[in-house]
Enzyme design. Sequence first.
Site, mmCIF file in Angstrom:
data_model
loop_
_atom_site.group_PDB
_atom_site.id
_atom_site.type_symbol
_atom_site.label_atom_id
_atom_site.label_comp_id
_atom_site.label_asym_id
_atom_site.label_seq_id
_atom_site.Cartn_x
_atom_site.Cartn_y
_atom_site.Cartn_z
ATOM 1 C CE1 TYR A 46 -4.206 0.823 -0.567
ATOM 2 C CE2 TYR A 46 -4.475 -1.226 0.867
ATOM 3 C CZ TYR A 46 -5.089 -0.172 -0.105
ATOM 4 O OH TYR A 46 -6.329 -0.476 -0.623
ATOM 5 C CD GLU A 48 -4.829 5.041 0.588
ATOM 6 O OE1 GLU A 48 -4.451 5.304 1.720
ATOM 7 O OE2 GLU A 48 -5.984 4.651 0.243
ATOM 8 C CG ASP A 197 -7.360 11.181 -24.273
ATOM 9 O OD1 ASP A 197 -6.554 10.566 -24.268
ATOM 10 O OD2 ASP A 197 -8.540 10.911 -24.157
ATOM 11 C CB THR A 224 -3.707 4.223 -22.614
ATOM 12 O OG1 THR A 224 -3.275 4.432 -24.066
ATOM 13 C CG2 THR A 224 -5.303 4.693 -22.725
ATOM 14 C CE LYS A 227 -6.024 2.939 -25.887
ATOM 15 N NZ LYS A 227 -7.246 3.959 -25.830
ATOM 16 N NE ARG A 233 -5.930 -3.147 -20.567
ATOM 17 C CZ ARG A 233 -6.002 -3.187 -22.014
ATOM 18 N NH1 ARG A 233 -5.023 -3.996 -22.591
ATOM 19 N NH2 ARG A 233 -6.675 -2.499 -22.549
HETATM 20 C C1 LIG Z 1 -8.402 4.436 -25.048
HETATM 21 C C2 LIG Z 1 -8.727 5.472 -24.795
HETATM 22 C C3 LIG Z 1 -9.223 5.952 -23.450
HETATM 23 C C4 LIG Z 1 -9.277 5.012 -22.456
HETATM 24 O O1 LIG Z 1 -8.370 4.308 -22.020
HETATM 25 P P1 LIG Z 1 -8.782 3.090 -21.124
HETATM 26 O O2 LIG Z 1 -7.257 2.656 -20.329
HETATM 27 O O3 LIG Z 1 -9.611 1.995 -21.649
HETATM 28 O O4 LIG Z 1 -9.582 3.762 -19.948
HETATM 29 C C5 LIG Z 1 -9.172 7.111 -23.233
HETATM 30 N N1 LIG Z 1 -9.015 8.190 -24.367
HETATM 31 C C6 LIG Z 1 -8.839 7.764 -25.384
HETATM 32 C C7 LIG Z 1 -8.574 8.844 -26.737
HETATM 33 C C8 LIG Z 1 -8.516 6.563 -26.020
HETATM 34 O O5 LIG Z 1 -8.381 6.030 -27.287
#
Ligand SMILES: *Cc1c(COP(=O)(O)O)cnc(C)c1O
Length: 442
Positions: A46, A48, A197, A224, A227, A233
């Site tokens: 833990y 936090e 994002d 993320t 990807k 993840r």
């Molecule tokens: C994949 C994605 C997310 C979400 O990611 P998660 O890890 O699945 O929650 C958010 N924004 C964009 C633009 C994405 O392509």
Amino acid sequence: MKNDPVFEIIKQEETRQSEGLELIPSENYVSAEVLKAMGSVLTNKYSEGYPGKRYYGGNENIDQIETLAIERAKELFHADHANVQPHSGANANEAVYFAWCQPGDTILAMALPAGGHLTHGSPVTRSAKIYNFVGYGVTEDGDIDYDELERLAREHQPKLILVGYSAFMKIPDFDRVAKIAAEVSKAAGYEILLMADMAHVAGLIAGGVHPNPLEHGFQVMTSTTHKTLRGPRGGLIVSMGTVGNPLKKCERKLENIPTLIDRAVFPGTQGGPLEHVIAAKAVAFGEDLQPEFQDYARQIVENAQALAAELKRLGFALQGGGTENHLILVNVKDSFGIDGKFFEYALDKVGLTLNANALPNDKGAAFRPSGVRLGTPAMTTRGLGVPEMMKVADWMKRVLDICVAAGDEDGLGSHEAELGAIRSEVRNLALSFPIPGIPANN
Ligand SMILES: *Cc1c(COP(=O)(O)O)cnc(C)c1O
């Protein structure tokens, strides 16, 4: 427990991944080192809080690991600050909204049907119930409709403008959006947060083949880590501004964004961090900083452009006419009269995995969209290059011809031999490009 069937199922998944080709643009394969860090005893701890400021004892090793992850993320994106604790991309976005906006505040983001993400204000999400999302769209040729974005920004005077997407093939003009925000901010009399994002293209930014929004007037970038960054993840937030004590309150000003974000992640929206995943993020960021990662990023785009060109030559209509990143959106309905879900289903049968996706202004039903979305990050990790992209395009066309002849899912039954033949070609190629994290002869 001895012989727990869970491990047998994991083995089956290793086989599925090895024998098929992954065309889903949001997926990738991590290295053996990333897997090792993720499967470590750090999950027992833990922690936090933040490095040096924890609510629990015994964090001297954890602090070093999280600090490494933070420093590497800052170096990758030339950022003043990084928060590596978001459990996912969705959590990262949620935390930024929470850091900057009050309930009822307006957020201007790309609409979902135009290529935006669920977390950018889809009515089915929690954030859409808290904030007032306004959506901008894309033009006929698949670029952001900057004129509409500007008009909506002037009309609604949002607190936050978001550039981000999951199905958009152009390189955004961040400078143009920053200029619009500066003008609207002056008229509104308050600061507007510029958020990108980059969940999909973060690896292309890290690899130097895509502009970095933080170098074009944006204060915050979320992503993320699983990807194109090729890590575990998880989520990530990098930002520009003054880094303060995350345990102390601070004013809602752009210069305080790093501290506001730390407070919004913990305790604002999450509990204890996943330090085994943070260790794996540190390992992945370390890999992303190597010169070879730049070659990888370049190859992703080269493969995507080669694949797009070949698909086009074979008669597929592409949204935006092609791609400037790793994403391709194919309009199978317009090109060949079959819907994306049917095509997805048939491709699954030959070991090519991708997803059906709506197109801007799609006339198909929600579960029967007109397109499929695909991309090259996972295949490129395995070492596939332009010659293999030609094969992938050819397989896709052959499967498509079978779909047209079959008429619907049930009709595929009488084409099993043809599908089986393609399946073994795909398997043979796939097996000659092993997956990094899965040792051969395993
Ligand atoms: C994949 C994605 C997310 C979400 O990611 P998660 O890890 O699945 O929650 C958010 N924004 C964009 C633009 C994405 O392509």
